[in-house]
Design an enzyme around this catalytic site. Structure first.
Site: not given
Length: 481
Positions: A19, A47, A125-126, A269
């Site tokens: 996310c 995302g 996000n998570g 990344y």
């Protein structure tokens, strides 16, 4: 992770974040939807499955939130026609890739809740490791869930705590005490924008300012895109509340610095190379990773190439350190999302070749060092090595800018179970043989804190030492208290 976890990798061998979040409050009363749109555009790499925006007018009716969300990329879901009517000077946006919860429109965010105290819109996000228990408890006290995602559990808890709290930020703080795992949150209430980051700092969140407006975003590249200046990062464990009076900070949930545990894959990344996370340049980290590989795993060759995109900077670092020329070996099709119709096994089209093609002129007759960010299952690496050989490379030496994956991730990175990891129960020589390379070298575990410039990181997926206990029903590593 939730039992309904799904995996939709293009090649079955890529890492996925899930996310990106973006929030904005314009104190001059200007509409924020179009800026949020461009902010999400900059976070699209985080995302590519679904996205959404929710906005509200702080001087308008207290319960009115306008939202739009859908499956697909930002420029597919949003058009001039559906952005134009989104009036509001405060708002939140989200881009999603699912690690927990099915891939459906219902699970797209932001989530909008109407309750006694007004409205809440939340973007997250998570990944929570106690979502199952929290959800179970809520269901047994009458909660009815519309989605299968962790974020709705958080939203419910914030709404419940708000009934007994003086402010929305107090409710966020109380809810956060109950949840365990990785989260960066942006919460919109009728008159406030709240940002929160888990105490370990797994996921990034930063603050920006443009004219008389404040912004919360997963990465600084989103601030650059919308012409905002970077103010600072939200601290791990901090709750920030943005109102026309300024920014209030609550650091009562912050841990001692040495207990923090950022996800190292933001640097290796996930994040865009032009972002800075907690003051550390992502591009600089990748250059360093390549330099370390050249120092620790040298090999004689004619050309250093990167697997796009995240392998490119590490390849440049390797070339700079080794003196071996840096080149381009791959042409990437930039129009392939992470979820496209996979070719059937019977078809000749390869998922990898749809994304990447080799420049034969670049590699023919050369000994090539190929740099990539990770090997998960190994299914992509062996195809890429084979493609280089078919294009005329005489030798292919693979170097990976992370250590081998040996354990799953519980905090939002889509790393599968141990038995699906190529490095599990195999030596480096055995992995080299499977992917068909002439040699193989990984980044040493001890190098990782140098990539984050000494900031504490999570190394659970490499050594099983997690910063908090994994879920009881999962295989455990050595949880370090």
């Amino acid at each position: 992770m939730n039992n309904d976890k799904i995996e939709k990798n293009i090649s079955g061998d890529e890492l996925h974040e899930e996310c990106g979040v973006f929030g904005m409050y314009d104190f001059d009363g200007n509409d924020v939807a179009s800026t949020i749109y461009y902010g999400l555009f900059a976070l699209q790499h985080r995302g590519q499955e679904s996205c959404g925006i929710a906005v509200s007018e702080t001087n308008g009716p207290k319960g009115k939130v306008t939202s739009h969300k859908g499956m697909g990329l930002v420029n597919e879901v949003f058009t001039q026609e559906n952005l134009e009517p989104m009036k509001g000077d405060i708002g939140v946006g989200h881009v999603r890739y699912s690690t927990a919860g099915a891939s459906t429109r219902e699970n797209a965010q932001p989530l909008v809740l109407n309750y006694v105290k007004g409205t809440l819109a939340l973007a997250h996000n998570g990944n929570l490791i106690n979502a199952k228990e929290l959800r179970h408890d809520l269901e047994y006290t009458g909660a009815i869930f519309q989605t299968t995602i962790d974020s709705e559990v958080i939203a419910y808890h914030i709404a419940r705590e708000r009934l007994n709290s003086k402010t929305v930020e107090e409710a966020v703080g109380r809810a956060i005490k109950k949840i365990k795992g990785a989260f960066s949150l942006v919460v919109m209430s009728p008159r406030k924008l709240v940002g929160a980051r888990d105490p370990f700092g797994f996921k990034p969140l930063c603050i920006g300012k443009r004219d008389n407006a404040y912004i919360l975003a997963s990465e600084t590249c989103a601030l650059d895109t919308v012409g905002a200046e970077y103010v600072r990062d939200v601290l791990p464990g901090e709750i920030v509340t943005i109102t026309p009076e300024g920014i209030q900070s609550d650091t009562s949930l912050c841990l001692p610095k040495e207990k923090e545990a950022r996800c190292i894959f933001e640097y290796i990344y996930f994040a865009r190379p032009d972002s800075h996370i907690d003051g550390v340049s992502v591009y600089g980290s990748r250059i360093k990773a390549g330099r370390f590989l050249a120092m620790d795993s040298p090999v004689e060759a004619d050309l250093v190439v990167g697997v796009p995109e995240s392998g490119n900077a590490a390849a440049l670092g390797y070339a700079m350190e080794s003196g071996i020329p840096y080149g381009t070996a791959f042409v990437k099709n930039g129009y392939v999302g992470r979820t496209f119709i996979k070719p059937k096994q019977s078809n000749r089209e390869s998922s990898v070749k749809i994304k990447l093609n080799v420049l034969a002129e670049s590699v023919k007759g050369k000994r090539v060092i190929m740099i990539d960010d990770s090997i998960v299952r190994g299914t992509t690496s062996d195809r890429i090595v084979k493609m280089l050989r078919e294009a005329g490379a005489t030798e292919v030496h693979v170097r990976i800018s992370s250590p081998p994956f040996l354990w799953p991730c519980y905090f939002g990175t889509d790393i599968p179970e141990r038995n699906q990891l190529i490095a599990y129960n195999r030596t480096i020589e055995e992995i080299r043989d499977i992917i068909g390379a002439d040699s193989l070298g990984y980044l040493g575990l001890e190098r990782l804190t140098e990539l984050s410039e000494g900031l504490p990181i999570c190394t659970g997926c490499f050594n099983g030492k997690y910063p908090m206990a994994p879920p009881e029903d999962d295989i455990r590593g050595d949880y370090e208290r």
